[in-house]
Design a protein around this motif. Structure first.
Motif, short mmCIF file in Angstrom:
data_model
loop_
_atom_site.label_atom_id
_atom_site.label_comp_id
_atom_site.label_asym_id
_atom_site.label_seq_id
_atom_site.Cartn_x
_atom_site.Cartn_y
_atom_site.Cartn_z
N ASP A 16 8.63 -7.39 -16.37
CA ASP A 16 8.03 -6.13 -15.88
C ASP A 16 8.82 -5.42 -14.77
O ASP A 16 8.25 -5.00 -13.76
CB ASP A 16 6.59 -6.40 -15.39
CG ASP A 16 5.65 -6.86 -16.50
OD1 ASP A 16 6.13 -7.04 -17.64
OD2 ASP A 16 4.46 -7.07 -16.22
N LEU A 154 8.59 -9.27 -11.74
CA LEU A 154 7.42 -8.79 -11.02
C LEU A 154 6.16 -8.99 -11.85
O LEU A 154 6.21 -8.85 -13.06
CB LEU A 154 7.59 -7.29 -10.72
CG LEU A 154 8.83 -6.94 -9.87
CD1 LEU A 154 9.04 -5.42 -9.86
CD2 LEU A 154 8.69 -7.47 -8.46
N CYS A 159 2.09 -11.49 -13.20
CA CYS A 159 2.72 -11.65 -14.51
C CYS A 159 3.77 -12.75 -14.56
O CYS A 159 3.90 -13.43 -15.59
CB CYS A 159 3.28 -10.31 -14.97
SG CYS A 159 1.95 -9.14 -15.34
N ILE A 184 2.72 -9.40 -5.22
CA ILE A 184 1.72 -8.45 -4.71
C ILE A 184 1.02 -9.08 -3.50
O ILE A 184 0.82 -8.45 -2.48
CB ILE A 184 0.70 -8.08 -5.83
CG1 ILE A 184 1.40 -7.34 -6.97
CG2 ILE A 184 -0.44 -7.25 -5.25
CD1 ILE A 184 0.53 -7.08 -8.20
C1 VGL Z 1 1.03 -6.84 -13.36
C2 VGL Z 1 -1.00 -6.31 -12.49
C3 VGL Z 1 -1.32 -5.56 -13.59
C4 VGL Z 1 2.33 -7.56 -13.18
C5 VGL Z 1 0.75 -6.10 -14.49
O1 VGL Z 1 3.34 -7.17 -13.83
O2 VGL Z 1 2.37 -8.52 -12.39
N1 VGL Z 1 0.14 -6.95 -12.36
N2 VGL Z 1 -0.44 -5.46 -14.60
#
Ligand code: VGL
Ligand code: ZN
Length: 212
Positions: A16, A154, A159, A184
């Motif tokens: 991602d 990420l 993910c 995050i």
């Molecule tokens: C992701 C939250 C929502 C990620 C994807 O790539 O970590 N986090 N969608």
């Protein structure tokens, strides 16, 4: 380019690396963009590279905007269990859903898009959030003789962690290259992710161990 360190029984799984997860994006991860050059260098060490793209239809069930009265980063309950609600992000074909333009992995064999079902989220590259719908990646890797999966990208606590846990559960030797990920880190999510990964047998490694 130097000879890759790893043969085709290993893959670098790049999670991602999209604009919505970069500073300025809809679901920005601090310093997410700083990983791009490092992941490019790691990519040179692998003959096998798979990239994922979070790829949601507009109105996706994981968006807070799809639930009246709910705000982003709250948790709600869906038929398959608890679901964190997110700002609208990675909407199919939007700019935010594009891979960072400086990500340079020309030899990647597969770009896997996940989270496409309007009713089911998918943090993991292997299994959607209902924990029963496969993306097909396990079979793809097994059919190609892959034994080791190295995960970067990420976000580390969502993910990346879910993908690493599912890779391990599917029987792959699984390594997270920790400095090639950013988190995050919300409500203790990063500590929990490392705890879960450690107890599942996911190994952590530093990129310097692979780039020497
Ligand atoms: C992701 C939250 C929502 C990620 C994807 O790539 O970590 N986090 N969608
Ligand atoms: Zn998403």
């Amino acid at each position: 380019m130097t000879q890759p360190r790893f043969d085709l029984d290993s893959v670098l799984l790049v999670i991602d690396m999209q604009y919505d997860f970069m500073p300025g994006g809809a679901l920005a991860v601090n310093e997410g963009d700083t990983l791009v050059p490092l992941i490019n260098r790691l990519g040179e060490q692998f003959r096998g590279v798979v990239i994922t793209q979070d790829w949601h239809p507009a109105g996706h069930i994981s968006f807070a905007s799809s639930h009246a009265g709910c705000a982003a980063f709250e948790t709600t309950t869906l038929p398959y269990g608890p679901q964190t609600l997110w700002p609208d992000h990675c909407v199919q074909a939007s700019h935010g859903a594009q891979l960072h333009v400086d990500l340079h992995l020309p030899h990647a064999q597969l770009i896997l898009r996940k989270g496409c079902n309007p009713h089911i989220d998918s943090y993991s590259a292997f299994l959607e959030a209902d924990r029963s719908t496969p993306t097909g990646l396990t079979s793809y890797l097994k059919e190609r003789g892959v034994k080791q999966v190295y995960v970067v990208g990420l976000a580390l606590d969502y993910c990346v962690a879910w993908s690493a846990l599912d890779a391990r559960a599917a029987g792959f030797t699984t390594v997270v290259i920790e400095d090639a990920c950013k988190a995050i880190d919300m409500h203790g999510s990063l500590d929990k992710a490392w705890r879960d990964m450690r107890s599942a047998g996911v190994t952590r490694m530093a990129s310097s161990q692979l780039l020497s």
